[in-house]
Scaffold this motif. Structure first.
Motif, short mmCIF file in Angstrom:
data_model
loop_
_atom_site.label_atom_id
_atom_site.label_comp_id
_atom_site.label_asym_id
_atom_site.label_seq_id
_atom_site.Cartn_x
_atom_site.Cartn_y
_atom_site.Cartn_z
N ARG A 152 -35.28 -48.06 13.88
CA ARG A 152 -34.97 -48.39 15.60
C ARG A 152 -34.03 -47.45 15.95
O ARG A 152 -33.70 -47.62 17.19
N THR A 153 -33.04 -47.03 15.18
CA THR A 153 -31.94 -46.25 15.81
C THR A 153 -31.95 -44.64 15.16
O THR A 153 -31.09 -44.11 15.43
N PHE A 154 -33.24 -44.30 15.01
CA PHE A 154 -33.56 -42.94 14.52
C PHE A 154 -32.74 -41.82 15.27
O PHE A 154 -31.97 -40.83 14.92
N HIS A 155 -33.30 -41.86 16.63
CA HIS A 155 -32.65 -40.83 17.39
C HIS A 155 -31.37 -40.85 17.80
O HIS A 155 -30.96 -39.78 18.09
N LYS A 156 -31.00 -42.01 17.89
CA LYS A 156 -29.34 -42.07 18.03
C LYS A 156 -28.79 -41.38 16.98
O LYS A 156 -27.64 -40.71 17.22
N ARG A 157 -29.22 -41.60 15.73
CA ARG A 157 -28.53 -41.28 14.52
C ARG A 157 -28.83 -39.50 14.40
O ARG A 157 -27.82 -38.86 13.90
N ALA A 158 -29.90 -39.40 14.73
CA ALA A 158 -30.24 -37.84 14.80
C ALA A 158 -29.72 -37.04 15.54
O ALA A 158 -29.68 -35.64 15.50
N THR A 159 -29.40 -37.34 16.51
CA THR A 159 -28.54 -36.65 17.68
C THR A 159 -26.86 -36.47 17.31
O THR A 159 -26.27 -35.78 17.88
N GLY A 160 -26.61 -36.98 16.32
CA GLY A 160 -24.99 -36.99 15.53
C GLY A 160 -24.14 -37.76 16.74
O GLY A 160 -23.14 -37.35 16.41
N ARG A 161 -24.53 -38.60 17.57
CA ARG A 161 -23.66 -38.93 18.57
C ARG A 161 -22.77 -40.20 17.91
O ARG A 161 -21.75 -40.69 18.76
N LEU A 162 -22.98 -40.54 16.74
CA LEU A 162 -22.33 -41.71 16.22
C LEU A 162 -21.04 -41.10 15.11
O LEU A 162 -20.52 -41.82 14.62
N GLY A 163 -21.17 -39.87 15.18
CA GLY A 163 -20.10 -39.32 14.43
C GLY A 163 -20.49 -38.72 12.90
O GLY A 163 -21.67 -38.39 12.87
#
Length: 247
Positions: A45-56
């Protein structure tokens, strides 16, 4: 002049075979002290957030995932889990047998090649060690550019780096993340890889409404280019109906 000057490929499920999920997730979850099913749910459920690199960084991203899962591992455990995850994901990757021959044949024909992939930190780490890497002229990876498919800018960025217009570029993908629709919105021609092993392939945000040419293998990319050169326009009526699926 050839109708196409470049071919862009998706990575997971296109240059690679569909791989069963499990080993990488279980190994990582165990090191973090997290139930595997909870860990997998958070990842999905967090793939796109992780795949955009926005989490560092990879470590920062995994630490954030742990927070979502309600576990709080030590910094050492997180570092170990990142390393283990990279190894396990790499071990799960199986390039299609026709991937290297197809890329090699395209370059011998004078076509430029590239990769456009939605991915997390693992792919940039192991891609340079894969035999397809030297056969790619450009690599546009979501975790590095901060965008995911079907954002047209991903495809346009690849075209700019290749020095070709979108209309002179073919995109090949399995249909994950509405990538085919995105490619066409960016001005490229898109075809779907419909290899038999993709029947149960995990797909995020699939291209359900997209209708276009389908290929049974990567080798059919070469057949499709040959057909376009002989007959023109590129997508003949028979190809538009996906006639190459069973070739």
């Amino acid at each position: 002049m050839p109708m196409f000057q470049a071919v862009l490929f998706d990575f997971f499920g296109t240059l690679t075979c569909s791989a069963p999920r499990g080993a990488a997730h279980r190994a990582t979850a165990d090191l973090l002290g997290c139930p595997p099913e909870v860990f997998v749910d958070v990842l999905d459920r967090t793939f796109h957030k992780r795949a955009t690199g926005r989490l560092g960084t990879a470590e920062a991203t995994l630490r954030w995932v742990c927070e979502q899962a309600g576990v709080h591992p030590s910094d050492e455990a997180v570092r170990s889990a990142v390393a283990a995850r990279h190894r396990a994901v790499r071990a799960d990757i199986r390039l299609r047998a026709e991937a290297v021959p197809t890329l090699t044949a395209l370059r011998r024909r004078g076509l430029r090649t590239g990769l456009v992939s939605d991915c997390t930190h693992e792919l940039p780490a192991y891609l340079p060690h894969l035999p397809v890497d030297p056969l790619l002229d450009v690599r546009v990876l979501s975790v590095q550019v901060g965008r995911c498919k079907p954002d047209p800018e991903l495809y346009r960025a690849a075209c700019r780096r290749l020095g070709v217009e979108p209309a002179a570029c073919l995109y090949v993908g399995d249909g994950d993340s509405q990538e085919l629709t995105g490619a066409e919105r960016a001005g490229l021609t898109a075809v779907r890889l419909a290899a038999p092993d993709l029947a149960d392939h995990l797909v995020f945000n699939p291209d359900h409404t997209w209708v276009g040419a389908e290929l049974a293998s990567l080798t059919d990319v070469l057949h499709l280019l040959d057909a376009g050169e002989r007959k023109g326009p590129f997508l003949t009526p028979a190809v538009e109906q996906g006639s190459l699926v069973n070739t």
